[in-house]
Design an enzyme around this catalytic site. Structure first.
Site, PDB file in Angstrom:
ATOM      1  N   HIS A  16      -4.237 -14.770  19.938  1.00  0.00           N
ATOM      2  CA  HIS A  16      -4.068 -13.281  19.511  1.00  0.00           C
ATOM      3  C   HIS A  16      -2.742 -13.047  19.865  1.00  0.00           C
ATOM      4  O   HIS A  16      -2.492 -12.292  21.033  1.00  0.00           O
ATOM      5  CB  HIS A  16      -5.116 -12.438  19.553  1.00  0.00           C
ATOM      6  CG  HIS A  16      -5.107 -11.144  19.064  1.00  0.00           C
ATOM      7  ND1 HIS A  16      -4.756  -9.923  19.446  1.00  0.00           N
ATOM      8  CD2 HIS A  16      -5.086 -10.790  17.521  1.00  0.00           C
ATOM      9  CE1 HIS A  16      -4.794  -9.077  18.894  1.00  0.00           C
ATOM     10  NE2 HIS A  16      -5.107  -9.471  17.494  1.00  0.00           N
ATOM     11  N   ASP A  23       1.915 -11.870  14.003  1.00  0.00           N
ATOM     12  CA  ASP A  23       2.080 -10.877  12.785  1.00  0.00           C
ATOM     13  C   ASP A  23       3.518 -10.520  12.358  1.00  0.00           C
ATOM     14  O   ASP A  23       4.488 -10.639  13.434  1.00  0.00           O
ATOM     15  CB  ASP A  23       1.705  -9.577  13.528  1.00  0.00           C
ATOM     16  CG  ASP A  23       0.335  -9.529  14.235  1.00  0.00           C
ATOM     17  OD1 ASP A  23      -0.597 -10.213  13.613  1.00  0.00           O
ATOM     18  OD2 ASP A  23      -0.035  -8.463  14.957  1.00  0.00           O
ATOM     19  N   HIS A  48       3.808  -6.734  16.315  1.00  0.00           N
ATOM     20  CA  HIS A  48       2.652  -6.018  15.959  1.00  0.00           C
ATOM     21  C   HIS A  48       2.760  -5.167  14.712  1.00  0.00           C
ATOM     22  O   HIS A  48       1.652  -5.214  13.680  1.00  0.00           O
ATOM     23  CB  HIS A  48       1.960  -5.527  17.104  1.00  0.00           C
ATOM     24  CG  HIS A  48       0.691  -4.823  16.852  1.00  0.00           C
ATOM     25  ND1 HIS A  48      -0.490  -5.412  16.338  1.00  0.00           N
ATOM     26  CD2 HIS A  48       0.300  -3.180  16.902  1.00  0.00           C
ATOM     27  CE1 HIS A  48      -1.329  -4.337  16.002  1.00  0.00           C
ATOM     28  NE2 HIS A  48      -1.018  -3.371  16.679  1.00  0.00           N
TER      29      HIS A  48
END
Length: 333
Positions: free
Chosen positions: A22, A51, A64
């Site tokens: 992540h 992201d 992010h």
């Protein structure tokens, strides 16, 4: 055009749940930096997750959020003081600096910093060391590490706010992502790529444009920004999941949709599998504040709890993979 690596050990060859890093190994390095992604790869992650937001000159970069205030040192750059804006992003009023207001050259004068320094002070020692990477940089790292390690490394990009960006700026990040994946030879079903979005229409478009598996992300509450008449709750019913399966290959639900308050499985994984969907919940983190009470080590927020106990519960629930900030801990490295 780049070509997919075909002669390496496949991703997740041992058949276990996929370990999806992540934002990289963001429990150990500032998120969305090449250092974070490389750390995750070295610790055995099957996939790394960037992201993606976009610059003013249409380059996909990893942050992010499109608001870069918390993850870069932009506030320390007086030359960009006049770029500060207040924007309504999908119903949230945000005052900050936004990636889409900077060129790539301008963004690369900034340096990344830890987003949660109070919780992860060790990560803050890396503040100021790393640039904001482009999606192309991340793909290049993936390929370099594949050559070094002899194993495939998957990539799991998330498009952030694609509908909002298209409406507010006219920038089509769906098209930009597809162009990049095709250029790199990563648009096929066997490319070890998942693409994830919280919006429905972008996934439906992507389903017609590329063959890589697609994942509908699901927040704790509410519904998709681009479909105000829908709710996540209705989309997680058997009939709702059957509809999702017409344009996506899996779901990325909030952890609380998979495990209830006492840590036992809900019906979601069973129902999703019945619809032919993979399930990759988010996010497995080591700190007590993110863990169920029964898995915490003590009352402190930043103490390290029983992260592997959480992974075991997810395995018992039958998930196909999970997002984690700490691939080294779950892989035992």
């Amino acid at each position: 055009m780049g070509q997919p690596v075909t002669d390496l050990t496949p991703v997740n060859a041992d058949g276990d749940m996929l370990v999806i890093a992540h934002r990289g190994a963001s429990g150990e390095r500032p998120e969305h930096t090449l250092a974070s992604y490389e750390r995750a790869i070295d610790e055995g992650a099957d996939y790394i997750e960037p992201d993606l937001v976009v610059t003013k000159d249409l380059v996909l970069v990893a942050r992010h959020e499109n608001d870069i205030s918390e993850t870069t040192d932009v506030a320390d750059h007086p030359e960009f003081a006049d770029r500060r804006r207040t924007k309504d992003v999908e119903g949230d009023l945000i005052n900050g600096w936004f990636a889409e207001d900077f060129t790539l050259a301008e963004l690369q004068t900034l340096r990344a910093k830890e987003r949660m320094p109070a919780l992860r002070p060790a990560n803050a020692r890396f503040d100021g060391l790393y640039q904001v990477p482009t999606f192309a940089d991340i793909i290049a790292l993936k390929r370099a590490k594949e050559a070094e390690t002899g194993r495939k490394i998957g990539i799991y990009p998330e498009l952030k706010h694609p509908t909002w960006l298209l409406q507010e700026t006219g920038i089509d990040t769906v098209d930009l992502l597809v162009r990049q994946l095709k250029k790199e030879g990563l648009d096929g079903a066997d490319a070890d790529v998942f693409v994830q979005v919280f919006d429905v229409t972008p996934l439906q478009r992507l389903d017609k444009m590329i063959d890589t598996p697609l994942i509908l992300l699901i927040r704790p509450e509410g519904g998709p920004f681009d479909e105000p008449g829908m709710t996540w709750a209705s989309m997680m019913t058997p009939s709702g999941l059957a509809e999702v399966a017409t344009y996506a290959d899996g779901i990325g639900p909030w952890m609380g949709h998979v495990l209830n308050d006492v840590g036992t499985a809900t019906d979601l994984v069973r129902d999703a599998h019945a619809a032919g969907l993979k399930v990759h919940p988010w996010t497995v983190r080591k700190e007590n504040v993110f863990l169920p009470p029964s898995l915490r080590s003590d009352a402190s927020q930043d103490g390290v709890g029983d992260i592997r106990g959480l992974v075991k519960r997810l395995k018992d629930a039958g998930v196909d993979g999970y997002f984690t900030d700490d691939p080294g801990l779950v892989r035992g490295k």
